[in-house]
Write a protein that holds these residues in place. Structure first.
Motif, PDB file in Angstrom:
ATOM      1  N   ASN A 377      -4.567   1.572  -6.509  1.00 61.76           N
ATOM      2  CA  ASN A 377      -4.312   1.877  -5.100  1.00 61.76           C
ATOM      3  C   ASN A 377      -4.222   3.388  -4.912  1.00 61.76           C
ATOM      4  OD1 ASN A 377      -3.690   1.375  -2.354  1.00 61.76           O
ATOM      5  ND2 ASN A 377      -1.518   1.641  -2.781  1.00 61.76           N
ATOM      6  N   SER A 379      -3.763   6.204  -1.625  1.00 58.08           N
ATOM      7  CA  SER A 379      -3.509   6.319  -0.196  1.00 58.08           C
ATOM      8  C   SER A 379      -3.106   7.745   0.158  1.00 58.08           C
ATOM      9  CB  SER A 379      -2.422   5.340   0.256  1.00 58.08           C
ATOM     10  OG  SER A 379      -1.177   5.658  -0.341  1.00 58.08           O
ATOM     11  N   LYS A 391      -2.611   6.810   8.210  1.00 56.89           N
ATOM     12  CA  LYS A 391      -2.601   6.559   6.773  1.00 56.89           C
ATOM     13  C   LYS A 391      -3.867   5.817   6.422  1.00 56.89           C
ATOM     14  CE  LYS A 391       0.063   4.347   3.064  1.00 56.89           C
ATOM     15  NZ  LYS A 391       1.295   3.569   2.737  1.00 56.89           N
ATOM     16  N   GLY A 393      -6.256   4.261   2.904  1.00 52.40           N
ATOM     17  CA  GLY A 393      -6.121   3.945   1.493  1.00 52.40           C
ATOM     18  C   GLY A 393      -7.257   3.085   0.984  1.00 52.40           C
TER      19      GLY A 393
END
Length: 422
Positions: A377, A379, A391, A393
């Motif tokens: 992950n 972000s 945001k 990601g």
């Protein structure tokens, strides 16, 4: 002559010292505050070639928070709503908090829907089992619902003890049949939950008295919390195939849990750990549920953070964590084992600590017993102004099934890679 006593009294009063009058008590003031958020989110998955799957989602988000304070009472309300026209079953209203609070110097009582955070680690949360969750949100840490309870906390100089009474068992919200986060085959949704009462019988009522107690203590730079919980497991339900409806159904089973969380600051290092042991209520098989396996087990999570300061106020944080599940049965059914059973996390966070609250975060979670199973992950988020923020990601999910023709549980998330933003 009758005037002499009166004149003497007047002289006595005028010669006496002036005494200050006690000020009138000020009437308590009611303080009100509120804030709201409106936004949008979207996610695009790597296509899986299944017509029953929804590879793209777009949703409108809203959150409202209201606070009222009239000492010694206060009221708090916070709710979150998601409307997803691309998948109506994903739309949800999440009541996070709605409680009345009475607070004195050493005593605090809350009654209503309360959101608790009992976790010390970044990605693994074995001690945090009170609140129900919305699973079609975040794989590493799903969104929580407020839990109906009465909570009384007694505080002293370096710690406190808190008692909880929970009269209602709140069901979680599972992913829809079209969601790429569906724990079953594409197009398959879970049926109604089968419940086990505290007596071990089948039951449909959500009314079930449960309780918990937590003791928190600070010793130097270490924070410890010991909790004992009697509740119903909704984060890790047993899932079985209903032979009549031909649909998978979750089974919510009561359990006891004893847990200990620990955090200790040692200079730039922060040590963290969570240990939990769960004992499940035994129950016989019935038409509403299968024979339940012996699921008593322990979960151990531990980790460390190291923070590095940079010129200009920015900070880098290196995070390393691991979790192990001990004593959990294998081969007993779909979705029986937790997602993170024997996994390790390595993560990096760069917080710029500036006016725009810029932050970069990257993590990888690997199954140490099957290294080809991993999640990555990355972000980045920041504020654009006092009103706007964003945001974005990218999440990579690689959970290859043992049997590609018959994936089980979380193996259905294999290749659910996604680009997301809000």
């Amino acid at each position: 002559m009758r005037l002499l006593p009166l004149l003497a009294a007047l002289l006595l009063v005028s010669a006496s010292p002036t005494l200050p009058l006690r000020p009138a008590l000020a009437a308590p003031k009611l303080k009100l505050s509120s804030r709201g958020e409106l936004g949008a989110e979207g996610r695009a998955f790597w296509p899986d070639g299944e017509a029953a799957s929804q590879d793209y989602n777009a949703a409108v988000l809203a959150r409202l928070e209201i606070k009222a304070k009239l000492k010694p009472l206060s009221l708090r309300f916070r709710a979150f709503a998601r409307f997803d026209p691309t998948d109506n079953e994903r739309s949800a209203f999440i009541l996070e908090e709605a409680f009345l609070q009475f607070k004195r110097r050493w005593l605090r009582i809350r009654a209503g829907f309360v959101l608790l955070n009992w976790s010390a680690t970044e990605a693994f949360h074995p001690a945090d089992v009170i609140n129900s969750r919305y699973f079609d949100s975040n794989l590493e840490n799903a969104e929580k619902y407020g839990e109906l309870m009465v909570a009384a906390r007694l505080r002293w100089d370096s710690g406190n003890v808190e008692l909880f009474f929970l009269p209602l068992v709140s069901d979680p919200r599972f992913s829809s049949a079209a969601s790429r986060f569906n724990f079953g085959p594409p197009g398959t949704s879970l049926g109604d939950a089968a419940r086990v009462t505290l007596g071990g019988e089948a039951g449909d009522s959500a009314l079930m008295p449960n309780w918990a107690v937590q003791l928190q203590q600070t010793i130097g730079k270490a924070d410890l919390a010991l909790s004992i919980v009697q509740h119903v497991d909704r984060q890790q339900p047993l899932v079985y195939l209903d032979p009549v409806a031909q649909r998978p159904r979750p089974v919510f089973q009561p359990f006891w849990q004893a847990a200990l969380t620990y955090q200790h600051a040692l200079g730039a290092f922060l040590l963290k750990s969570e240990v939990a042991y769960r004992i499940y209520r035994e129950a016989e098989a019935s038409a509403e549920r299968p024979t339940l396996p012996d699921r008593d087990h322990a979960v151990l999570a531990a980790g460390a953070e190291y923070t590095i300061g940079h010129t200009g106020g920015a900070e880098s944080t290196l995070i390393l964590e691991g979790q192990a599940v001990l004593g959990y049965p294998s081969g007993q059914g779909v979705g029986l084992r937790p997602l993170f059973d024997n996994d390790a996390l390595a993560a990096y966070r760069l917080a710029f600590n500036d006016a725009y609250s810029r932050e970069l975060f990257a993590s990888v979670i690997v199954d140490v017993t099957a290294p080809d199973q991993l999640m990555v992950n990355i972000s980045y988020g920041q504020r654009l102004s006092d009103v706007w923020a964003f945001k974005v990601g990218l999440r990579f999910v690689h959970l290859p099934p043992d049997d590609p023709q018959n994936p089980e549980g979380f193996e259905n998330l294999h290749e659910a890679h996604q680009l997301y933003g809000s």
